[in-house]
Design a protein around this motif. Structure first.
Motif, PDB file in Angstrom:
ATOM      1  N   PRO A 150       9.925  29.693   0.461  1.00  0.00           N
ATOM      2  CA  PRO A 150       9.440  28.064   0.296  1.00  0.00           C
ATOM      3  C   PRO A 150       9.940  27.603  -0.819  1.00  0.00           C
ATOM      4  N   GLU A 151      10.515  28.190  -2.013  1.00  0.00           N
ATOM      5  CA  GLU A 151      11.207  27.332  -3.151  1.00  0.00           C
ATOM      6  C   GLU A 151      12.620  26.907  -2.522  1.00  0.00           C
ATOM      7  N   THR A 152      13.194  27.749  -1.646  1.00  0.00           N
ATOM      8  CA  THR A 152      14.451  27.476  -1.332  1.00  0.00           C
ATOM      9  C   THR A 152      14.260  26.488  -0.367  1.00  0.00           C
ATOM     10  N   ALA A 153      13.228  26.206   0.604  1.00  0.00           N
ATOM     11  CA  ALA A 153      13.037  25.066   1.525  1.00  0.00           C
ATOM     12  C   ALA A 153      12.840  23.940   0.686  1.00  0.00           C
ATOM     13  N   LEU A 190      15.850  32.704  -9.679  1.00  0.00           N
ATOM     14  CA  LEU A 190      14.363  32.415  -9.245  1.00  0.00           C
ATOM     15  C   LEU A 190      13.605  31.022  -9.480  1.00  0.00           C
ATOM     16  N   ASP A 191      14.578  30.301  -9.965  1.00  0.00           N
ATOM     17  CA  ASP A 191      14.021  28.821 -10.239  1.00  0.00           C
ATOM     18  C   ASP A 191      15.352  27.763 -10.105  1.00  0.00           C
ATOM     19  N   TRP A 192      15.007  26.670  -9.296  1.00  0.00           N
ATOM     20  CA  TRP A 192      16.189  25.874  -9.128  1.00  0.00           C
ATOM     21  C   TRP A 192      16.039  24.605  -9.811  1.00  0.00           C
ATOM     22  N   THR A 193      14.968  24.366 -10.568  1.00  0.00           N
ATOM     23  CA  THR A 193      14.716  22.942 -11.146  1.00  0.00           C
ATOM     24  C   THR A 193      15.765  22.825 -12.102  1.00  0.00           C
ATOM     25  N   GLY A 194      16.124  23.837 -12.843  1.00  0.00           N
ATOM     26  CA  GLY A 194      17.231  23.588 -14.007  1.00  0.00           C
ATOM     27  C   GLY A 194      18.556  23.381 -13.424  1.00  0.00           C
ATOM     28  N   VAL A 195      18.684  23.659 -12.188  1.00  0.00           N
ATOM     29  CA  VAL A 195      20.325  23.370 -11.549  1.00  0.00           C
ATOM     30  C   VAL A 195      20.394  22.798 -10.408  1.00  0.00           C
TER      31      VAL A 195
END
Length: 262
Positions: free
Chosen positions: A193-196, A152-157
């Motif tokens: 949108p987050e994946t983009a 659900l969130d890419w910022t940490g990875v």
């Protein structure tokens, strides 16, 4: 030496990916709906299933592994590898009081390990907190592949995606379709949108831009391939960046075409 990737299926209804070289055959998840379908799909993509070296499990949700595929993996003598925190969960959720005495289960931790000529570095992603979930950096010599779905969130990875040669990443739902067809479980998945934005930042920060990106784990009711692809293209246009890779979306239930990575 060539390296190939192929999506066998990728959606909320089932997930199974294949990666292979001349000497190593690897599956990532095996969430097929029946023993018959599992056998047919593995033969269609990888030939003799008994030559498959291992299955890497991202987590134990039923669209990634379940009782019937486990029966087939046991019959073929294929190793099942999953994080140590998921081993008991696999047994409790999917063994269904069946012994699985011949099933080969190997637990990995967070450090890298090898399967044949592939080096695998797991990394934990944020998903449903009840189900520890992992993505994988997979190295074949100097070539780097990243596979990550169900998060659900890419910022940490983010660093795991930088300088990848090939990326398979979740683009689960369109926010407007989610409003029309609400599903509370969608909060555990990454919207288009987050994946983009992830992919825009990867290109900006990478010295080596991926040759190809494939969007996966699209919701059948809350997304469409054309919507996910257009969302990514618009994000690059808004950022003033030209995407330097081939962008595709994995078929939801059908076997996709093989992709030669190197």
């Amino acid at each position: 030496m060539a390296l190939y990737f192929q999506s066998i299926c990728s959606s909320s209804s089932g997930n199974c990916l294949a990666l292979w070289t001349e000497s190593t055959r690897l599956l990532i998840d095996c969430g097929l709906s029946s023993m018959k379908r599992t056998r047919a799909a593995l033969r269609a993509v990888l030939g003799d299933p008994t030559q498959i070296d291992s299955v890497l499990l991202t987590h134990t949700h039923s669209d990634h592994i379940s009782y019937y595929p486990l029966r087939v993996l046991e019959d073929y003598g294929i190793d099942v590898r999953l994080h140590k925190d998921c081993v008991d969960q696999l047994k409790d959720k999917h063994y269904n009081d069946y012994g699985f005495k011949e099933l080969k289960v190997a637990a990995f931790k967070k450090r890298a390990f090898t399967v044949g000529d592939l080096k695998i570095q797991p990394f934990e992603v944020q998903h449903n907190p009840v189900y520890p979930t992992y993505g994988f950096q997979i190295f074949y010599g100097d070539t780097k592949i990243v596979v990550a779905t169900d998060f659900l969130d890419w910022t940490g990875v983010f660093d795991a995606f930088v300088d990848a040669d090939f990326i398979f990443v979740e683009s689960n739902h369109d926010r407007e379709l989610l409003r029309r067809y609400y599903n509370p479980n969608s909060r555990f998945h990454m919207p288009n949108p987050e994946t983009a934005q992830l992919l825009v930042q990867v290109q900006k920060e990478s010295r080596t831009v991926p040759s190809a990106v494939m969007l996966g784990h699209l919701s059948s009711q809350r997304n469409e391939p054309s919507i996910a692809l257009d969302e990514t293209r618009r994000a690059f246009e808004s950022a003033g960046v030209e995407p330097d890779f081939t962008l595709t979306a994995a078929p939801l239930r059908e076997i996709g075409p093989p992709v030669r990575i190197v």
